[in-house]
Each structure stands twice: as C-alpha cells, then as structure tokens.
Design a protein around this motif. Structure first.
Motif, PDB file in Angstrom:
ATOM      1  N   THR A 540       0.827  -1.210   0.000  1.00  0.00           N
ATOM      2  CA  THR A 540       0.000   0.000   0.000  1.00  0.00           C
ATOM      3  C   THR A 540       0.858   1.256   0.000  1.00  0.00           C
ATOM      4  O   THR A 540       0.570   2.232  -0.702  1.00  0.00           O
ATOM      5  N   TRP A 543       2.120   1.907  -3.465  1.00  0.00           N
ATOM      6  CA  TRP A 543       1.096   2.492  -4.341  1.00  0.00           C
ATOM      7  C   TRP A 543       0.943   3.988  -4.069  1.00  0.00           C
ATOM      8  O   TRP A 543       0.942   4.802  -4.995  1.00  0.00           O
ATOM      9  N   ASP A 544       0.863   4.345  -2.821  1.00  0.00           N
ATOM     10  CA  ASP A 544       0.704   5.763  -2.469  1.00  0.00           C
ATOM     11  C   ASP A 544       1.927   6.575  -2.898  1.00  0.00           C
ATOM     12  O   ASP A 544       1.803   7.725  -3.350  1.00  0.00           O
TER      13      ASP A 544
END
Length: 711
Positions: A540, A543-544
């Motif tokens: 995650t 992705w950010d």
C-alpha cells in the motif's frame, strides 16, 4: 744431406721484481672492459696471480739491456699489482712470474699484446653456470660466490637456477639448439620431465618463444596475483607445503602456485571458517563459493539493514582520518605526480575510510531467521559478505512474520524449514543451504467460503471489468504497470498480482569473470541501489508513493525496471524444431537490440569495452586480428605484425588497438557496422590468396558459428 727441421723453442720464464717492470706503451688495450682494476687486485690478493706477465727487456741507446722490462701484454694485471703495491699489500720488490720474450725477436710488442686478447676464447655461459653449481655443491654460499667473482648474489642465484635445468636441454643449449632466453624460460620449474615435454611441443610447433614456454610450464598453476592466492596468502600456502614457481629473469607478479588442489582446499577451509562466524549471527543459511556469477541474487528479496553506530573512540578515529585526508587533498591539489610516501598514505587513508563505510549492517533479528548470506572472494582477494537475502521458499514465513498478524509464526517458521532440527547457529553453518521453507497453503484454502470454480467465474468477470476500466484511465494504467514492475524488480515476491504484466529479468549464462566488475554492471548496481533506497517496502505504501511521484520520476523508474528485461544475447539457433530460438527469432531479437542501441546512443567504447588477448584477440584467427589492426591503424600497421606467430600477434595487436575505439561487429552500431563491412570488402584479399593455416572457425576458441552471428 737433408737438413733437420728446427724445433720450436719457448720463451723462458723467470721471476722479476715488480720495481723492475714498466707498463709498455705498445699495449693495444686502451678501452676499459670487464671487471675493474680494484676487483682484479682483490682477486689476485685472494688467489695470487693465475697468469704470468709477458715482458721484454728494455734496451739503451746502444742496444744493451738496462735491467728493466716493459709489459706489452698483461697491462690490467700490471695495474692491479701496482695498486696492491700502492696499498702496501704487496712489496715493491716482490717477484712477479713473467714470460720473457726476445727484444729483437722480429715480432713487435703490439703483436704480442693483440694476440693475447684476440686468440683468447670467452668462457661459454653454460660452463660458468656449471662452475658456480660445482662451487655451491662444495659448500660455498651464494653470497660467498658472488663476493669472490664480484657479481650480485641475484646473478649467482640465476646461474644456479639455469644450471639446474634438465641436462638434456643444457646439451641442446650447448650445441646452440636454443637461445639463452629460451633456457631462462625453462628455469621457471625444476621438473625436468615437464621441461623436456614442453621443449618437444614447442620445437615441433615452432612456437618456441620464451613467453610461450613460460605459459606452457605454468598453465596448470595459479598466479600469485589470482584472487584465491591473495585471499589465502602465499606465506600460508607455502607453510602448508605448497610449492611456488618463481621466475628469476622476468617480472612474475609473485610467481605461480603449483599445487592447485592444496590452494583450493585452503580457500575452502578459510571460507568455511568465515561462514561459521557469519552463521553465528543467526542466519538461516549461508552459501559459500570463491566466486558467484553476476546476478546470483536474482529473485531474492534483500533485507533492509542499517549501519552499526560508532563508539566515541571509533567516531574520533574516523574524524581524525577524514581531517588528515582533507588536509592532504588540499595540500597536493593540482599536483600531477604525488611523492611515493604521500601516495602510499593516500591509499592507507582510503582503505581505512572504506572500512568504516563498509562496516557490517545491523538487521532485525526476527528477519534474520528467514534469510541468509553469500560469502565469496572479491577481485582484490578480500572477503566479500553479502547479508540479508530471502529465498522464494522462505517468502511465506517472512511475510507472516512481517505482517505481525500471528506472533507464533515468528518462532514456527525457522523450525519448518530445518526438518525438525533445533535452529542453532552451529547447525546453520553450511556451505550451501541450511534449510528449505515450503509454504503451506492449506489454511488459506480452508478459509475460502465458496467453491473454487465459482470463485474463478466471478473473478473472471471482475478481471474483464478491470481491463475495461483500466483502458479508460492511462495515468492509472501507467501507475499499475509501474507498481507491478517495481514489485518484480525490488521486492521480488513470488505470489501473482492482479495485473499479468512483468519483466523477466534475463540471466547471462555465459559471461567472463570480469563482467560483474565492468562499468555497466557497476552503473546498474548503483542506480538500482539509489532507487531501492526510495522505494517503500509495503504494498500500500508503494502504491501511495507512486501516486505522489511526478511524471519525470515515474519515467525514470519505469525505464530502470524495464531495462532488466533487455535481451540482446546471440545464441545457437535450434535447427531441429525444439524449444530453442529459431533463426528468424534470433534475427528479430538482434534487430530490436540494434534499434535500442541507436535510440539510446549506446557507445560500447564509452561503456568500457576494449579488445584484449583474453576477451577477443586471443580467441579469433590471425586473419581477424590483422583485419582489426588494418581497419583501426592502416595497412602499414598490419604488415608490421603479419609475420608473427598468433600468440605474439595477438599481444602486439592489443597494444596497437589500445585507445583506437575499434570494436568487433557484434558490438558495433548499425552505421559503424555498415561502414566497416564496406571497408573490409574493399581491402580483404581473395580467399585463394590467403595461406593462413588458422582460418578455420573454431567455436571452442570463441568464434561464433556463421548461423549464429551472420556477418
């Protein structure tokens, strides 16, 4: 009545006081040669006079003998005796053995002086070698022989080494069957049988240059400059009973280690000792080898570690070194050539500072139990330890540990991969792999509430919907692709993702040992390390981070990831319809590689490649060597080396081609290849005019078959 032949009557000999002798102006020796008068005087003092002086009575104006004698032959001996008298080591009235010639004998004094020197035959070098050997066997030391004959001790050692060459080869040398340079080459080894075997080989092949003889005599040995020898140390090797071949006549870089099996054993033992120390840190496995190929860590996750904190004492030491280094840099800035002591100090400081920079990293103990280390020898013979790699079979246990969802997984994972053994450092001390971790998917399967077939049908629909949605959002598509590529490039997880896109990192099954230390390899490693330092570890978080990354950064990162999939290798074509590459497929690959090279402006010369005996010139035919020199330096340069044997031709060609920027066809850009082929077609001789016996293509020597790399 027949007259009897008159018998020859020799000149009488007598002892004449030295003060009755005078050096004649008729002595023809005017130029200094040989050992000095001082050395000759010392030799006469040690062993007395070995050869009488040739003298003639001196006459007065009336032709009567004056009692004095001139010395026309033996002037150097006279001067040496005169020096002994001046030093009061010899009485001026000491009787000197002399051969007295007639004053009116009809033969000029210059004639005697000239004859004594012209008719003298110099000692054959082999006789000197054997004489030194005889004195050595009688108990005289090398230093003693050197002192007695006024030569350096190194010269005596050389002569003794030559005298110890095979008697058969010494006889050939005595009969002028080989040169002194060839004989010195044979002195590298004391194995007479091997010496004779090599002589037969080079004599038949007529490739009997001294460097070729040395190469054959040492081809089964390992040079002292080899990284394995430097790692173990020549002293330790000799202490273990190993023999070192040394050349007393040319620079040998420390010699050659003859017992390769002993060297390999010492290397393995020392590496194993280092492996035990590393395994004591708690790693699951330790793999040991003298050298690992480039890309040996492909497919393995690398743990993130941090450098150990320095103690106050260590920090003070580091500050002192840095200050001294900066001071020296400032003092000698702009100096073209540093003094030897300053240059040596720079090297010491750089090594000390590098040791601080390369100190071992500190890893999370919970991660260590799922990872391992590689231990090998670096190019300089030092120890190389690469810690913190997780293999694919350990990914599940590692992921469970890092997720923090199940604290028991932290202790269960090591036992699962150790076949029930207790996970202790001693048991993990192995040369290859300490254990295998096989992920167990039964719990994941049991947690699925729906039948597998239904899940597949539902997710197939979702996949189609995702494709449609992604196709309408280019920015998201680029982010998704880059996300997948980053996972494959940096995290190397084995589980599949929702996007079936990847770059298959191409391995290099055939490579030179130097490839991992080449400029491109170092550049790729540095760029990869720079990106790896920025790329977040979590899925995650990654992705950010990519969402926030600007377009310029994305493109650079995309290019880095995609670059790992480039395959410009030429390989043997599969002509039998198997799983190998076809001729069309190979040509398609190479055409694309050319296009990439043109687009990126690839320059192999700037990339650090240059032709050497090892990587090209020693592995192609003589015609190709000459073509390379002709193309780079012109016809005149090619003619200078065309008469040489292949080994010497390759060595000279390497020197001629240095700094010319010449490249072989597989490494050239399209424009350069076209231009060079046109030049070669205009200059090459017709096939029937060539008498080169080495033109046959030899795949084992490095020539590519014509169906692999068409020209």
């Amino acid at each position: 009545m027949a007259k009897a032949d008159q018998k020859i009557r020799m000149s009488p000999s007598r002892d004449i006081p030295f003060n009755k002798l005078v050096l004649s102006q008729s002595n023809v020796r005017r130029t200094k040669a040989g050992i000095s008068i001082e050395d000759l005087a010392n030799d006469i003092a040690r062993r007395k006079l070995l050869q009488s002086l040739n003298v003639r009575p001196m006459l007065d104006a009336d032709g009567q003998e004056t009692g004095m004698f001139e010395v026309p032959a033996g002037g150097r001996r006279y001067r040496a005796l005169e020096l002994l008298v001046q030093q009061k080591r010899l009485a001026k009235t000491a009787p000197i053995p002399c051969i007295v010639s007639e004053a009116r004998g009809g033969i000029a004094a210059e004639d005697d002086s000239l004859a004594e020197n012209v008719h003298r035959v110099a000692l054959h070098p082999l006789d000197q070698f054997r004489a030194f050997q005889s004195l050595f066997k009688q108990g005289q030391s090398e230093e003693g022989i050197a002192a007695n004959f006024f030569v350096p001790a190194s010269v005596v050692r050389q002569r003794l080494r030559l005298a110890n060459v095979s008697p058969k080869l010494l006889d050939i040398y005595a009969d002028d069957g080989m040169s002194l340079e060839q004989l010195t080459a044979f002195s590298v080894t004391e194995d007479h049988a091997r010496q004779e075997q090599v002589w037969e080989s080079v004599f038949r092949s007529r490739n009997d240059e001294p460097y070729q003889i040395r190469r054959l005599l040492t081809e089964k040995a390992v040079g002292a400059s080899d990284k394995r020898a430097r790692f173990v140390g020549v002293t330790a090797y000799e202490a273990a009973g190993g023999n070192v071949l040394r050349d007393l006549f040319v620079e040998d870089d420390g010699g050659w280690l003859e017992d390769v099996a002993l060297l390999e054993r010492l290397v393995a033992e020392k590496l194993r000792t280092e492996a035990e120390a590393v395994a004591a840190e708690g790693w699951k496995w330790v793999e040991v080898a003298a050298s690992f190929p480039y890309g040996h860590d492909h497919g393995l996750r690398q743990l993130e570690g941090g450098l150990a904190d320095l103690s106050a004492e260590q920090q003070a030491r580091l500050d002192t070194l840095q200050a001294e280094y900066a001071k020296l840099q400032e003092k000698y800035e702009g100096v073209r050539e540093l003094p030897d002591d300053v240059d040596a100090r720079f090297c010491e400081l750089e090594e000390a500072l590098e040791a601080f920079e390369n100190r071992p990293q500190i890893f999370n103990p919970a991660e260590i139990v799922h990872a391992g280390a590689f231990i090998s020898i670096d190019a300089k013979g030092g120890l190389r330890i690469e810690r913190g790699y997780v293999r694919g079979e350990d990914e599940t246990a590692f992921a469970a540990m890092t997720s923090g969802s199940d604290s028991e997984a932290h202790t269960a994972a090591p036992d699962a991969g150790s076949c029930g053994e207790t996970a202790s450092p001693a048991q993990r001390t192995v040369i290859t792999v300490a254990g295998q971790a096989n992920p167990d998917d039964e719990e994941d399967d049991a947690s699925r509430p729906l039948p597998d077939r239904l899940v597949v049908e539902l997710t197939a629909y979702r996949t189609l919907a995702l494709r449609d949605a992604l196709g309408s959002h280019p920015q998201t598509a680029m982010t998704a692709l880059l996300h997948k590529l980053c996972v494959d490039t940096f995290h190397r997880t084995s589980g599949p993702g929702c996007l079936e896109a990847s770059v298959r990192q191409v391995q290099l099954p055939v490579q030179t040992p130097e490839l991992k230390d080449s400029a491109p390899a170092k550049s790729i490693t540095a760029r990869h390390a720079a990106w790896k330092a920025d790329v977040p570890a979590g899925d995650t978080a990654l992705w950010d981070w990519l969402i926030a990354l600007d377009d310029a950064g994305r493109l650079k990162l995309l290019a880095h990831c995609v670059s790992f999939g480039v395959n410009a290798l030429s390989e043997r074509v599969d002509r039998h319809g198997g799983t190998g590459i076809t001729a069309h497929g190979l040509q398609h690959r190479l055409d694309q590689a050319d296009r990439l090279a043109q687009t990126t402006g690839l320059d192999m010369v700037q990339a650090g490649w240059r032709p050497t005996v090892e990587n090209y010139l020693g592995r192609v035919t003589k015609r190709r060597i000459l073509d390379a020199v002709r193309e780079a330096k012109g016809e005149n340069a090619a003619q200078l080396i065309e008469h040489l044997k292949k080994a010497e031709m390759a060595k000279e060609a390497e020197r001629l081609l240095e700094s010319t920027g010449w490249l072989p066809e597989p490494l050239r850009s399209v424009e350069l290849a076209v231009r060079s082929n046109a030049t070669a077609a205009a200059e090459l001789l017709p096939e029937f005019l060539s008498d080169d016996e080495e033109e046959a293509s030899d795949p084992d020597r490095g020539e590519q078959p014509h169906d692999v790399m068409p020209e």
